[in-house]
Design a protein around this motif. Structure first.
Motif, PDB file in Angstrom:
ATOM      1  N   LEU A   9     -20.265  28.196  -3.270  1.00 19.42           N
ATOM      2  CA  LEU A   9     -21.490  29.124  -2.639  1.00 19.42           C
ATOM      3  C   LEU A   9     -21.121  30.413  -2.051  1.00 19.42           C
ATOM      4  CD1 LEU A   9     -24.515  28.030  -2.319  1.00 19.42           C
ATOM      5  CD2 LEU A   9     -23.722  27.719   0.108  1.00 19.42           C
ATOM      6  N   GLY A  10     -21.858  31.329  -2.478  1.00 22.25           N
ATOM      7  CA  GLY A  10     -21.543  32.863  -1.994  1.00 22.25           C
ATOM      8  C   GLY A  10     -22.157  32.699  -0.356  1.00 22.25           C
ATOM      9  N   ASP A  11     -21.877  34.029   0.018  1.00 18.18           N
ATOM     10  CA  ASP A  11     -22.529  34.413   1.582  1.00 18.18           C
ATOM     11  C   ASP A  11     -23.875  34.417   1.575  1.00 18.18           C
ATOM     12  OD1 ASP A  11     -19.708  34.216   2.638  1.00 18.18           O
ATOM     13  OD2 ASP A  11     -19.395  36.396   2.318  1.00 18.18           O
ATOM     14  N   ASP A  12     -24.538  35.114   0.525  1.00 20.49           N
ATOM     15  CA  ASP A  12     -25.917  34.974   0.586  1.00 20.49           C
ATOM     16  C   ASP A  12     -26.825  33.912  -0.096  1.00 20.49           C
ATOM     17  OD1 ASP A  12     -25.858  37.629   1.456  1.00 20.49           O
ATOM     18  OD2 ASP A  12     -25.498  38.761  -0.387  1.00 20.49           O
ATOM     19  N   GLY A  13     -26.125  32.799  -0.282  1.00 22.76           N
ATOM     20  CA  GLY A  13     -26.594  31.411  -1.048  1.00 22.76           C
ATOM     21  C   GLY A  13     -26.721  31.425  -2.262  1.00 22.76           C
ATOM     22  N   THR A  14     -25.904  32.298  -3.124  1.00 21.14           N
ATOM     23  CA  THR A  14     -25.865  32.374  -4.444  1.00 21.14           C
ATOM     24  C   THR A  14     -24.832  31.123  -4.878  1.00 21.14           C
ATOM     25  OG1 THR A  14     -25.982  34.927  -4.726  1.00 21.14           O
ATOM     26  CG2 THR A  14     -25.006  33.167  -6.506  1.00 21.14           C
ATOM     27  N   LEU A  15     -25.280  30.309  -5.869  1.00 23.24           N
ATOM     28  CA  LEU A  15     -24.558  29.343  -6.332  1.00 23.24           C
ATOM     29  C   LEU A  15     -23.795  29.176  -7.531  1.00 23.24           C
ATOM     30  CD1 LEU A  15     -23.765  26.047  -5.616  1.00 23.24           C
ATOM     31  CD2 LEU A  15     -25.580  25.436  -7.093  1.00 23.24           C
ATOM     32  N   PHE A  16     -22.456  29.352  -7.410  1.00 23.12           N
ATOM     33  CA  PHE A  16     -21.763  29.705  -8.621  1.00 23.12           C
ATOM     34  C   PHE A  16     -21.181  28.172  -9.044  1.00 23.12           C
ATOM     35  CE2 PHE A  16     -21.414  33.223  -5.857  1.00 23.12           C
ATOM     36  CZ  PHE A  16     -21.516  34.330  -6.902  1.00 23.12           C
ATOM     37  N   VAL A  17     -21.122  28.335 -10.506  1.00 23.87           N
ATOM     38  CA  VAL A  17     -20.728  26.766 -11.062  1.00 23.87           C
ATOM     39  C   VAL A  17     -19.831  27.116 -12.419  1.00 23.87           C
ATOM     40  CG1 VAL A  17     -22.668  26.702 -12.457  1.00 23.87           C
ATOM     41  CG2 VAL A  17     -21.641  24.743 -12.054  1.00 23.87           C
ATOM     42  N   GLY A  18     -18.597  26.495 -12.483  1.00 24.60           N
ATOM     43  CA  GLY A  18     -17.775  26.674 -13.443  1.00 24.60           C
ATOM     44  C   GLY A  18     -18.037  25.465 -14.590  1.00 24.60           C
ATOM     45  N   SER A  19     -17.514  25.846 -15.597  1.00 22.43           N
ATOM     46  CA  SER A  19     -17.217  24.910 -16.889  1.00 22.43           C
ATOM     47  C   SER A  19     -15.910  24.407 -17.155  1.00 22.43           C
ATOM     48  CB  SER A  19     -18.222  25.304 -17.751  1.00 22.43           C
ATOM     49  OG  SER A  19     -17.416  26.614 -18.404  1.00 22.43           O
ATOM     50  N   GLN A  20     -15.881  23.880 -18.177  1.00 24.13           N
ATOM     51  CA  GLN A  20     -14.371  23.275 -18.712  1.00 24.13           C
ATOM     52  C   GLN A  20     -14.336  23.890 -20.037  1.00 24.13           C
ATOM     53  OE1 GLN A  20     -13.232  19.057 -19.773  1.00 24.13           O
ATOM     54  NE2 GLN A  20     -12.282  19.315 -17.643  1.00 24.13           N
ATOM     55  N   LYS A  21     -14.559  23.110 -21.119  1.00 26.00           N
ATOM     56  CA  LYS A  21     -14.564  23.625 -22.460  1.00 26.00           C
ATOM     57  C   LYS A  21     -15.483  24.833 -22.903  1.00 26.00           C
ATOM     58  CE  LYS A  21     -13.119  19.215 -23.999  1.00 26.00           C
ATOM     59  NZ  LYS A  21     -13.095  17.955 -24.885  1.00 26.00           N
ATOM     60  N   SER A  22     -16.702  24.850 -22.374  1.00 20.42           N
ATOM     61  CA  SER A  22     -17.528  26.029 -22.821  1.00 20.42           C
ATOM     62  C   SER A  22     -17.140  27.425 -22.317  1.00 20.42           C
ATOM     63  CB  SER A  22     -19.154  25.676 -22.329  1.00 20.42           C
ATOM     64  OG  SER A  22     -19.040  25.778 -20.782  1.00 20.42           O
ATOM     65  N   GLY A  23     -16.432  27.416 -21.330  1.00 21.31           N
ATOM     66  CA  GLY A  23     -15.718  28.651 -20.817  1.00 21.31           C
ATOM     67  C   GLY A  23     -16.658  29.430 -20.246  1.00 21.31           C
ATOM     68  N   THR A  24     -17.704  29.029 -19.390  1.00 19.49           N
ATOM     69  CA  THR A  24     -18.741  29.970 -18.755  1.00 19.49           C
ATOM     70  C   THR A  24     -18.744  29.720 -17.396  1.00 19.49           C
ATOM     71  OG1 THR A  24     -20.278  27.991 -19.226  1.00 19.49           O
ATOM     72  CG2 THR A  24     -20.277  29.889 -20.703  1.00 19.49           C
ATOM     73  N   VAL A  25     -19.019  30.663 -16.659  1.00 18.67           N
ATOM     74  CA  VAL A  25     -19.305  30.658 -15.059  1.00 18.67           C
ATOM     75  C   VAL A  25     -20.613  31.333 -15.096  1.00 18.67           C
ATOM     76  CG1 VAL A  25     -18.837  31.767 -12.847  1.00 18.67           C
ATOM     77  CG2 VAL A  25     -16.873  30.996 -14.776  1.00 18.67           C
ATOM     78  N   TYR A  26     -21.537  30.646 -14.283  1.00 20.94           N
ATOM     79  CA  TYR A  26     -23.006  30.852 -14.087  1.00 20.94           C
ATOM     80  C   TYR A  26     -23.140  31.205 -12.476  1.00 20.94           C
ATOM     81  CZ  TYR A  26     -24.714  29.598 -18.528  1.00 20.94           C
ATOM     82  OH  TYR A  26     -24.842  29.359 -19.730  1.00 20.94           O
ATOM     83  N   ALA A  27     -24.115  32.030 -12.210  1.00 23.46           N
ATOM     84  CA  ALA A  27     -24.405  32.274 -10.858  1.00 23.46           C
ATOM     85  C   ALA A  27     -25.997  31.911 -10.719  1.00 23.46           C
ATOM     86  CB  ALA A  27     -24.549  33.700 -10.222  1.00 23.46           C
ATOM     87  N   LEU A  28     -26.319  31.179  -9.832  1.00 29.34           N
ATOM     88  CA  LEU A  28     -27.643  30.550  -9.642  1.00 29.34           C
ATOM     89  C   LEU A  28     -28.429  31.035  -8.311  1.00 29.34           C
ATOM     90  CD1 LEU A  28     -26.933  26.887 -10.830  1.00 29.34           C
ATOM     91  CD2 LEU A  28     -27.667  28.838 -12.364  1.00 29.34           C
ATOM     92  N   VAL A  29     -29.484  31.510  -8.339  1.00 36.83           N
ATOM     93  CA  VAL A  29     -30.034  32.008  -7.176  1.00 36.83           C
ATOM     94  C   VAL A  29     -31.634  31.275  -7.053  1.00 36.83           C
ATOM     95  CG1 VAL A  29     -31.122  34.008  -5.969  1.00 36.83           C
ATOM     96  CG2 VAL A  29     -29.158  34.202  -7.397  1.00 36.83           C
ATOM     97  N   ASP A  30     -31.807  30.845  -5.697  1.00 35.50           N
ATOM     98  CA  ASP A  30     -33.111  30.226  -5.486  1.00 35.50           C
ATOM     99  C   ASP A  30     -33.842  31.389  -4.461  1.00 35.50           C
ATOM    100  OD1 ASP A  30     -35.639  28.789  -4.574  1.00 35.50           O
ATOM    101  OD2 ASP A  30     -34.191  27.533  -3.455  1.00 35.50           O
ATOM    102  N   SER A  31     -34.271  32.491  -4.940  1.00 37.70           N
ATOM    103  CA  SER A  31     -34.693  33.355  -4.260  1.00 37.70           C
ATOM    104  C   SER A  31     -35.905  33.206  -3.310  1.00 37.70           C
ATOM    105  CB  SER A  31     -35.331  34.582  -5.307  1.00 37.70           C
ATOM    106  OG  SER A  31     -36.255  34.274  -6.242  1.00 37.70           O
ATOM    107  N   ASP A  32     -36.873  32.371  -4.088  1.00 36.21           N
ATOM    108  CA  ASP A  32     -38.018  31.893  -3.032  1.00 36.21           C
ATOM    109  C   ASP A  32     -37.771  30.680  -2.247  1.00 36.21           C
ATOM    110  OD1 ASP A  32     -38.099  30.041  -5.052  1.00 36.21           O
ATOM    111  OD2 ASP A  32     -40.133  30.566  -5.931  1.00 36.21           O
ATOM    112  N   GLN A  33     -36.613  30.262  -2.307  1.00 40.34           N
ATOM    113  CA  GLN A  33     -36.097  29.074  -1.249  1.00 40.34           C
ATOM    114  C   GLN A  33     -37.161  27.827  -1.381  1.00 40.34           C
ATOM    115  OE1 GLN A  33     -35.636  30.740   2.553  1.00 40.34           O
ATOM    116  NE2 GLN A  33     -33.723  32.163   1.833  1.00 40.34           N
ATOM    117  N   ASN A  34     -37.556  27.441  -2.672  1.00 36.59           N
ATOM    118  CA  ASN A  34     -38.140  26.361  -2.939  1.00 36.59           C
ATOM    119  C   ASN A  34     -37.534  24.907  -3.185  1.00 36.59           C
ATOM    120  OD1 ASN A  34     -37.664  27.150  -5.412  1.00 36.59           O
ATOM    121  ND2 ASN A  34     -39.679  26.989  -6.179  1.00 36.59           N
ATOM    122  N   GLY A  35     -36.096  25.222  -3.409  1.00 34.34           N
ATOM    123  CA  GLY A  35     -35.417  24.044  -3.846  1.00 34.34           C
ATOM    124  C   GLY A  35     -35.138  24.081  -5.377  1.00 34.34           C
TER     125      GLY A  35
END
Length: 383
Positions: free
Chosen positions: A63-89
């Motif tokens: 988790l980032g300082d501003d609430g960004t959720l980062f998630v890593g993968s294994q074989k697919s080789g991707t890293v995503y950043a996920l943002v809930d900007s309206d804080q609705n879950g």
């Protein structure tokens, strides 16, 4: 402990047929009759919602300082950043931070930067939360991880002294592997200097420090092919840096490895708590929020990824380990994703969310769930 069971639609590809998922443990049990329906069990008072989906073979989160959720993968080789900007879950902005990496499953966030394991090194994305649309080029900060020509687990977290702790699993089911395999090391990312914290580990991807004692706790997966019920998966605690936790010579408290003789004078630290064999505790976090009832505060939450080397399935759930006087008293299920012998999800990681809920990654269908507690239910319990 009271539970409620709910049915939800899934298609054969693992996507929800409905727009979203909301499971509330305080509601009366309800059923939807459909050929593709499955059941998730949630402890009374808790709710489970779908935070994000279609993320591939995701593994660990940070988790980032501003609430960004980062998630890593294994074989697919991707890293995503996920943002809930309206804080609705529920995530409403998704960014692809990197693609084409080699096993970027382990992530850590520190001082505005995202750290990612990649091949035999650790890379860093600077000021990442202000550059989600166009991340800068990653910089290599450590290059002494073992080569990826042998598959092994790894995970990362920063401690309170700003050192990066990295777990490096065994490259095999059971073997005597050269250092730094089967260990947890602490790295000074500025100088590159490292220190061995724990040895004799098989596969550690979940570790965290107690908010009350600052002691390091970690979950270790036991070896396979010894039967349905041995050896135990382990919950361990570091009291003395450099201690040895038994692998490959001793599994759990008392299962001796037949293939290797334990070296003389080796002092093995036995587990603080034994989990059932093959539940696969891949994620571990202390609950640091205030949303859950008080009895969950500062307790360990474990993601049990679930069994494959067993005649019947176990695990596939989130459990809470109750700690008192630095000892684990009991283990209780909070969410079960196992419907009979059918796994609805395989929880891999569980971490604290900014609002006091918890995020759960699912490496089976590429979903992230949000585990929350109903505040109305909590106020009723306190009256």
């Amino acid at each position: 402990m009271q539970y409620s069971r709910f049915r939800s639609y899934f298609n054969l590809g693992g996507k929800f047929a409905c727009a979203g998922l909301m499971l509330l443990g305080l509601l009366p049990t309800s059923s939807v009759f459909a050929a593709q329906s499955v059941m998730i069990t949630v402890t009374k008072g808790f709710g489970l919602s779908l935070f994000a989906s279609d993320l591939g073979d995701i593994k660990q989160m940070t988790l980032g300082d501003d609430g960004t959720l980062f998630v890593g993968s294994q074989k697919s080789g991707t890293v995503y950043a996920l943002v809930d900007s309206d804080q609705n879950g529920q995530v409403d902005k998704r960014y692809l931070i990197a693609r084409g990496l080699e096993y970027p499953e382990a992530l850590a966030f520190h001082d505005g930067a995202l750290y990612v394991t990649e091949e035999d090194r650790i890379i860093r994305f600077e000021e990442i939360e202000s550059r989600l649309r166009r991340p800068g080029r990653a910089r290599e900060v450590y290059s002494n991880l073992p080569s990826l020509d042998k598959k092994y687990s790894r995970s990362m977290r920063f401690d309170s002294d700003d050192r990066l702790y990295v777990s490096i699993g065994s490259p095999c089911n059971v073997c005597e592997a050269a250092s730094p395999f089967s260990s947890i090391i602490a790295i000074d990312v500025d100088s590159g200097a490292s220190e061995q914290i724990a040895l004799g580990l098989r596969s550690v991807t979940g570790f965290d420090w107690s908010p009350e004692t600052n002691k390091l706790w970690f979950a270790d997966l036991g070896r396979n092919w010894m039967g349905d019920n041995i050896p135990a998966d382990e919950i361990n605690r570091v009291e003395v840096k450099g201690s040895h936790y038994g692998f490959p010579y001793l599994h759990g408290n008392d299962v001796v490895e037949p293939a290797y003789d334990m070296p003389k004078n080796l002092n093995v630290i036995v587990p603080e708590f034994e989990l059932p064999a093959h539940v696969a505790p891949t994620g571990l976090s202390f609950y640091r929020g205030e949303q859950f009832p008080e009895r969950y505060h500062n307790q360990i939450f474990v993601a049990e990824n679930g069994s494959w080397n067993r005649s019947s399935k176990v695990g596939y759930q989130i459990v809470m380990l109750e700690i008192e006087d630095d000892k684990v008293n009991k283990r209780e299920t909070v969410v079960s994703f196992l419907d009979g012998e059918f796994p609805v999800a395989r929880p891999f990681d569980v971490i604290n969310a900014p609002d006091g809920s918890m995020y759960i990654s699912d490496d089976l269908k590429g979903n992230i769930y949000r585990l929350f507690y109903n505040t109305a239910e909590q106020s009723q319990e306190s009256n």
